[in-house]
Write an enzyme that holds these catalytic residues in place. Structure first.
Site, short mmCIF file in Angstrom:
data_model
loop_
_atom_site.label_atom_id
_atom_site.label_comp_id
_atom_site.label_asym_id
_atom_site.label_seq_id
_atom_site.Cartn_x
_atom_site.Cartn_y
_atom_site.Cartn_z
N ALA A 87 -3.83 -0.53 2.35
CA ALA A 87 -4.85 0.38 2.85
C ALA A 87 -5.69 0.96 1.72
O ALA A 87 -5.21 1.14 0.60
CB ALA A 87 -4.20 1.51 3.65
N GLY A 132 -0.15 -2.70 3.53
CA GLY A 132 -0.89 -3.41 4.57
C GLY A 132 -1.22 -4.84 4.19
O GLY A 132 -1.38 -5.69 5.07
N GLU A 135 1.76 -6.72 5.15
CA GLU A 135 1.81 -6.76 6.61
C GLU A 135 0.86 -7.81 7.18
O GLU A 135 1.18 -8.45 8.18
CB GLU A 135 1.50 -5.38 7.19
CG GLU A 135 2.63 -4.39 6.93
CD GLU A 135 2.30 -2.98 7.37
OE1 GLU A 135 3.00 -2.44 8.22
OE2 GLU A 135 1.32 -2.42 6.84
N GLU A 155 5.13 2.21 1.55
CA GLU A 155 4.49 3.33 2.24
C GLU A 155 5.28 4.63 2.20
O GLU A 155 4.69 5.72 2.14
CB GLU A 155 4.20 2.96 3.70
CG GLU A 155 3.02 2.01 3.89
CD GLU A 155 3.39 0.54 3.80
OE1 GLU A 155 2.58 -0.30 4.19
OE2 GLU A 155 4.51 0.23 3.30
#
Length: 281
Positions: A87, A132, A135, A155
């Site tokens: 992110a 992310g 992910e 995270e």
């Protein structure tokens, strides 16, 4: 645990990004004619996922999913040192609580778009795939990593949890205890360690993940488009139900292929000792 390099700070993660952000590429080579490449293209920010980039990822996956000529998707990056660093925290740091919540469905659409691709998908990971970024890779069916790749879900170290599917997808890939250790420690794992635990599926020479992913994609794309889509649907829908329910899902997906043009062509080609020409229906 072997030491891993520190991810460089994105230089323009909070600034306006190039217009492209994400591209969908197609190929002229016959063996790749049915392969689509989704290219993460925000190199100055090491593909940090801003709101705009999340929208671009969602749009790219929607475009590819709607294209019935596509039989396999490869997710790649233009950055030599990063697949995606996660992110865009510089952008998020300026958000109000309300703005953060407004971004949430945008982010979910991006990750859900990759996960929901109806055809097989392969992530080609060279460099950093963190948060992310990892992910996005986990949302693909197969993950190919270069030897120099570093992956992880850090995270909890910044006060949140993986929110792009990581808490669910990593558990399903590697089991509860291994996923728990990786997520609770916010560990960064070199490619070899990630392969050993099952978080990635293949490790190749550094810088060659894309080449290997495209090679795999060509092999996959030579198969029946009806078969590929139905097999993925059966596996995805059956993964989280009991065996009896899973077998019913498989049966329904088998029936969808049994009377298809692809099934008739596949059987005829086998009998005639030739390559099938798939009608795709």
């Amino acid at each position: 645990m072997p030491s891993t390099p520190t991810a460089p700070e994105p230089t323009d993660a909070g600034a306006s990004a190039p217009d492209a952000l994400v591209r969908v590429e197609r190929f002229e080579a016959p063996e790749l004619a049915h392969v689509a490449e989704i290219v993460l293209d925000r190199p100055r920010a090491m593909n940090a996922v801003s709101t705009a980039m999340a929208r671009a990822i969602a749009a790219a996956t929607k475009q590819v999913a709607a294209d019935e000529s596509v039989r396999c998707v490869v997710l790649t990056s233009t950055h030599e040192r990063a697949f995606c660093v996660g992110a865009d925290l510089k952008e998020r740091n300026a958000f109000t609580d309300a703005e953060l919540m407004e971004q949430r469905p945008v982010a979910r659409a991006a990750y859900g778009g990759v996960l929901g691709l109806p055809v097989p998908s392969i992530a080609a990971v060279d460099g950093f795939a963190l948060g992310g970024g990892f992910e996005l890779a986990l949302s693909c069916d197969v993950v190919v990593a270069g030897e120099g790749a570093t992956v992880g879900l850090p995270e909890v170290g910044v006060g949140v949890i993986p929110g792009g599917g990581g808490t669910q997808l990593l558990v399903r890939r590697v089991g509860w205890s291994r996923a728990a250790k990786a997520i609770f420690t916010a560990a960064r794992m070199p490619a070899g360690e990630a392969l050993e635990m099952g978080a990635v599926d293949e490790v190749v020479a550094a810088g060659t993940a894309r080449d290997r992913a495209l090679e795999l994609a060509a092999t996959i794309a030579a198969n029946s488009p009806v078969g590929l889509r139905s097999a993925k649907r059966a596996m995805r829908l059956g993964a989280d139900v009991d065996l009896a329910a899973g077998l019913e899902i498989e049966d329904a997906c088998w029936r969808a292929t049994a009377f298809s043009g692809d099934r008739r062509e596949g059987v005829a080609a086998f009998a005639e000792k030739r390559r099938p020409v798939w009608p795709g229906r």
